[in-house]
Design an enzyme around this catalytic site. Sequence first.
Site, PDB file in Angstrom:
ATOM      1  N   SER A 221      16.945  61.772 -34.045  1.00  0.00           N
ATOM      2  CA  SER A 221      17.658  62.880 -33.397  1.00  0.00           C
ATOM      3  C   SER A 221      19.163  62.633 -33.382  1.00  0.00           C
ATOM      4  O   SER A 221      19.955  63.573 -33.506  1.00  0.00           O
ATOM      5  CB  SER A 221      17.141  63.080 -31.970  1.00  0.00           C
ATOM      6  N   ARG A 225      21.160  65.564 -35.403  1.00  0.00           N
ATOM      7  CA  ARG A 225      22.017  66.473 -34.644  1.00  0.00           C
ATOM      8  C   ARG A 225      23.361  66.646 -35.343  1.00  0.00           C
ATOM      9  O   ARG A 225      23.847  67.764 -35.517  1.00  0.00           O
ATOM     10  CB  ARG A 225      22.221  65.936 -33.225  1.00  0.00           C
ATOM     11  N   ASN A 229      24.521  70.271 -37.512  1.00  0.00           N
ATOM     12  CA  ASN A 229      25.713  71.041 -37.161  1.00  0.00           C
ATOM     13  C   ASN A 229      26.721  71.095 -38.304  1.00  0.00           C
ATOM     14  O   ASN A 229      27.311  72.148 -38.577  1.00  0.00           O
ATOM     15  CB  ASN A 229      26.368  70.449 -35.909  1.00  0.00           C
TER      16      ASN A 229
END
Length: 297
Positions: A221, A225, A229
């Site tokens: 994660s 992440r 993005n």
Amino acid sequence: MSGNVEHAATQGPTAGEYITHHLQHLQLNFHLEPVKQAKLVDFSLFNADSIFWGVLLGALACFMLWRGARKATSGVPGRFQAAVEILAEMVDNQAKSVIHNPQSRKVISPLALIVFVWIFFMNAMDMLPVDLLPRIWTGIYASAGGEAHHAYMRVVPTADLSTTLGLSTSVLLVCLFYNIKIKGLGGWAHELIAAPFGDHWALYPVNFLMQVIEYVAKTVSHGMRLFGNMFAGELVFMLIALMGGAWAVTGTGIGLAIGHLIAGTVWTLFHILVITLQAFIFMMLTLIYTGQAHDAH
């Protein structure tokens, strides 16, 4: 912010072909021969563009921080020194809030600082015109005898999953190091089987499985992440570039040119916040995860 799709006039790529080309990494095998990845996971090749820009920007980040420290004076600081001091103080304050071991902070605070600056620099490559560096590389590649339409170059290292997972895996290794350093190998091994459900032999397998899942989930994660993005931001810039490219090729549809300028400006201003926030989040999670390595369950 804007893209230049002049090659569309000669080769006429569709929007899908344009984006597909720009999403292809410069990939080499370990004989330094150009290849293309055919499998989801392939360790026989590497993304040379991500490595090149990542190392270059990492060296630049280290140089700027080193220069800021070297030029530091006890008098009234200049603007550059003040900026570096403010940034270093911000990171150190965040480190103090989650890591209560002063000796550990001597290493982790500088590590978090360079992580923040390095990721910010890599994220900021997304602010360059979409076709600027790829067009320069195309010219270099063609002059060396290569085919221009096979010249691939992605310049945002954090839009590459291998980069972000590499960073998060490095943070995992730092966490494992401090787990062993602070708790001892035996203490950490006991924690792996005794937490979170309790120190009972019947719960050891479940505890160990939960600990492994926790480490894997945090690492994946952490990297996903940042990648998600930045990849999304890069894709939006490509779509905006297509608006300007369509107007440049056809010479009609002034609304496309105006929309290109407005959308590019608005998204760039918003993206400044995104690239800074993503660097800050990655840095804070680095501090939090290393801080957790100091705590006993």
